[in-house]
Design an enzyme around this catalytic site. Structure first.
Site, PDB file in Angstrom:
ATOM      1  N   ARG A 276       1.752 -38.455 -28.602  1.00 28.12           N
ATOM      2  CA  ARG A 276       2.619 -37.888 -27.560  1.00 28.12           C
ATOM      3  C   ARG A 276       3.193 -39.000 -26.685  1.00 28.12           C
ATOM      4  O   ARG A 276       4.375 -38.978 -26.332  1.00 28.12           O
ATOM      5  CB  ARG A 276       1.825 -36.878 -26.714  1.00 28.12           C
ATOM      6  CG  ARG A 276       1.550 -35.559 -27.430  1.00 28.12           C
ATOM      7  CD  ARG A 276       0.966 -34.527 -26.501  1.00 28.12           C
ATOM      8  NE  ARG A 276      -0.456 -34.701 -26.267  1.00 28.12           N
ATOM      9  CZ  ARG A 276      -1.425 -34.080 -26.942  1.00 28.12           C
ATOM     10  NH1 ARG A 276      -1.109 -33.264 -27.934  1.00 28.12           N
ATOM     11  NH2 ARG A 276      -2.692 -34.271 -26.639  1.00 28.12           N
TER      12      ARG A 276
ATOM     13  N   PHE B 240       5.710 -26.097 -34.574  1.00 27.92           N
ATOM     14  CA  PHE B 240       4.276 -25.833 -34.391  1.00 27.92           C
ATOM     15  C   PHE B 240       3.868 -26.401 -33.029  1.00 27.92           C
ATOM     16  O   PHE B 240       2.893 -27.137 -32.899  1.00 27.92           O
ATOM     17  CB  PHE B 240       3.437 -26.466 -35.510  1.00 27.92           C
ATOM     18  CG  PHE B 240       3.890 -26.122 -36.901  1.00 27.92           C
ATOM     19  CD1 PHE B 240       3.541 -24.913 -37.494  1.00 27.92           C
ATOM     20  CD2 PHE B 240       4.686 -26.996 -37.625  1.00 27.92           C
ATOM     21  CE1 PHE B 240       3.956 -24.599 -38.778  1.00 27.92           C
ATOM     22  CE2 PHE B 240       5.110 -26.694 -38.908  1.00 27.92           C
ATOM     23  CZ  PHE B 240       4.751 -25.487 -39.485  1.00 27.92           C
TER      24      PHE B 240
ATOM     25  N   ASP C 209       6.870 -21.945 -32.046  1.00 26.79           N
ATOM     26  CA  ASP C 209       5.503 -21.653 -32.493  1.00 26.79           C
ATOM     27  C   ASP C 209       5.411 -20.159 -32.775  1.00 26.79           C
ATOM     28  O   ASP C 209       6.100 -19.354 -32.138  1.00 26.79           O
ATOM     29  CB  ASP C 209       4.479 -22.064 -31.429  1.00 26.79           C
ATOM     30  CG  ASP C 209       3.066 -22.173 -31.994  1.00 26.79           C
ATOM     31  OD1 ASP C 209       2.670 -23.294 -32.359  1.00 26.79           O
ATOM     32  OD2 ASP C 209       2.374 -21.144 -32.087  1.00 26.79           O
TER      33      ASP C 209
ATOM     34  N   ASP D 203       4.252 -30.916 -36.688  1.00 27.85           N
ATOM     35  CA  ASP D 203       2.800 -31.071 -36.483  1.00 27.85           C
ATOM     36  C   ASP D 203       2.100 -29.772 -36.859  1.00 27.85           C
ATOM     37  O   ASP D 203       1.610 -29.040 -35.995  1.00 27.85           O
ATOM     38  CB  ASP D 203       2.527 -31.447 -35.020  1.00 27.85           C
ATOM     39  CG  ASP D 203       1.059 -31.732 -34.757  1.00 27.85           C
ATOM     40  OD1 ASP D 203       0.331 -32.063 -35.723  1.00 27.85           O
ATOM     41  OD2 ASP D 203       0.634 -31.620 -33.591  1.00 27.85           O
TER      42      ASP D 203
ATOM     43  N   CYS E  83      -3.066 -32.855 -40.642  1.00 30.01           N
ATOM     44  CA  CYS E  83      -4.475 -32.858 -40.236  1.00 30.01           C
ATOM     45  C   CYS E  83      -5.357 -32.300 -41.355  1.00 30.01           C
ATOM     46  O   CYS E  83      -6.491 -31.890 -41.111  1.00 30.01           O
ATOM     47  CB  CYS E  83      -4.674 -32.086 -38.939  1.00 30.01           C
ATOM     48  SG  CYS E  83      -4.202 -30.345 -39.019  1.00 30.01           S
TER      49      CYS E  83
END
Length: 400
Positions: free
Chosen positions: A215, A231, A254, A304, A344
């Site tokens: 960030r 997201f 989102d 993300d 991730c």
């Protein structure tokens, strides 16, 4: 030797190499025989095929990872003092943070901090803990006591609601306060940016602490730009960009309406006017397809997503999803724009992510410059002998 004696199990011949090299897992196939005399989660000693002490850990007969190592010192008991020492060591690493600017971070990162099966995140004076394994579950009372003694926290919330507990033969639990007092939300700061965290209902422990450095890195690419944050959850990347001078014009997307509403509140908390920005509740894949058809273009696109693969069996489908996502992301990115794309999924490596980006660019006949790559932040240390416990990959690219 320790005054407390633990039951012992032995490894098969020539099955101790990875353990001697520092690995913290022993798979069931490496044991001469299952130690049926040890209860699920019980502490035991591990010996070589010739009877020498190698390590001490906890046992689970229900999983492929039969033993997780806690210490290699035969004189170190697994007791309150042991846990306090490990927590103290973890805290000393997190002293790199200036508490006036960052007071939310991961305090215990499982194997990375020598406490496999335990995750603890700190949000100001509140700790949110997750216990993933039977061995740590048996140590729960001592863990809570040690955390309160060493951290000075005002309260501890236990979030034992992760599906990984089922593999350990553990029940899924509702969030519960196990020490002190825990409010519904708490306000924290990260790199001088304010957030509120809902650790009762939020994802993971309430916030994605592992993206802090990404960030911050995004700031330099977004001054006065048009940013699409996919997201977006509660808008971590979005608010950093909007706080720039000149500010970015941000579109946050989102599928969770509560997360989008939280984004608006976090913008307001940071003194930002929401009116120049868009906050959209939508499926990201659908939104990107519609934006492409409508000719929408952005200077910066952030991708993300949640984990597309949580097991090796899901890896092939996950790679297809990453390729499709990056293709769609590039199609709404201006020539020369910046793409921040992340994964991730633990079974998807950095090379896999870069491959998805490269293949997507090839299909669109666009060239890509790799600018920066990131993995885990300082508060998410990875045990060097256990690269398989790494999961996060993030890359900044310029797409011509």
């Amino acid at each position: 030797m320790s005054a407390i004696h633990y039951p012992a199990t032995s490894l098969k011949p020539r099955r101790d190499e990875s353990l001697l090299n520092g690995h913290l897992w022993i798979f069931s196939g490496a044991l001469q025989q299952p130690p049926h005399w040890v209860e699920n989660g019980g502490i035991l000693d591990v010996k070589s095929a010739t009877g020498q002490f190698i390590a001490r850990g906890y046992y689970n007969p229900n999983t492929d990872i039969a033993i997780r190592i806690l210490t290699r010192d035969a004189e170190e008991d697994i007791d309150l003092d042991f846990l306090r020492r490990r927590i103290r060591s973890a805290q000393s690493l997190r002293e790199v943070f200036d508490s006036a600017r960052t007071n939310a971070y991961r305090l215990i990162n499982s194997e990375g901090d020598g406490l496999p099966g335990l995750v603890v995140d700190r949000y100001a004076d509140i700790l949110v803990a997750q216990i993933h394994t039977a061995g740590m579950e048996r140590l729960r009372p001592l863990l809570i006591e040690a955390l309160m003694q060493e951290t000075g926290a005002h309260g501890i919330l236990l979030r034992n609601d992760g599906q990984s507990r089922r593999r350990e033969g553990l029940p899924i639990e509702e969030p519960q306060v196990v020490a002190g007092d825990v409010p519904e939300q708490v306000q924290v700061c990260e790199n001088g940016v304010s957030f509120f965290v809902d650790f009762w209902q939020g994802q993971k422990t309430g916030f994605f602490l592992d993206q802090r450095d990404k960030r911050e890195a995004l700031r330099k690419y977004t001054r006065g730009k048009r940013l699409l944050n996919c997201f977006s959850y509660t808008g971590g990347f979005s608010v950093y960009a909007a706080l720039n001078t000149p500010p970015a014009q941000v579109t946050s997307v989102d599928i969770s309406a509560p997360a989008i509403e939280a984004s608006r509140q976090i913008f307001t908390m940071n003194g930002l006017d929401c009116s120049p920005h868009q906050f959209l509740v939508a499926d990201v894949f659908d939104y990107l397809a519609e934006a492409r058809e409508g000719g929408e273009l952005f200077d910066v696109v952030v991708l993300d997503p949640p984990a597309f693969a949580k097991s090796q069996g899901a890896r092939t489908q996950a790679l297809k999803a990453y390729r499709r996502l990056n293709l769609l992301g590039m199609q709404v990115l201006k020539p020369g724009g910046i793409l921040l794309t992340c994964s991730c999924s633990g079974v998807v490596g950095m090379d896999d992510l870069l491959g998805a980006v490269a293949l997507s660019a090839q299909r669109l006949h666009r060239s890509v410059q790799l600018l920066e790559s990131y993995t885990h932040g300082v508060d998410h240390p990875i045990h060097l002998a256990m690269p398989e416990t790494a999961y996060l990959k993030s890359v900044f690219c310029r797409v011509q």
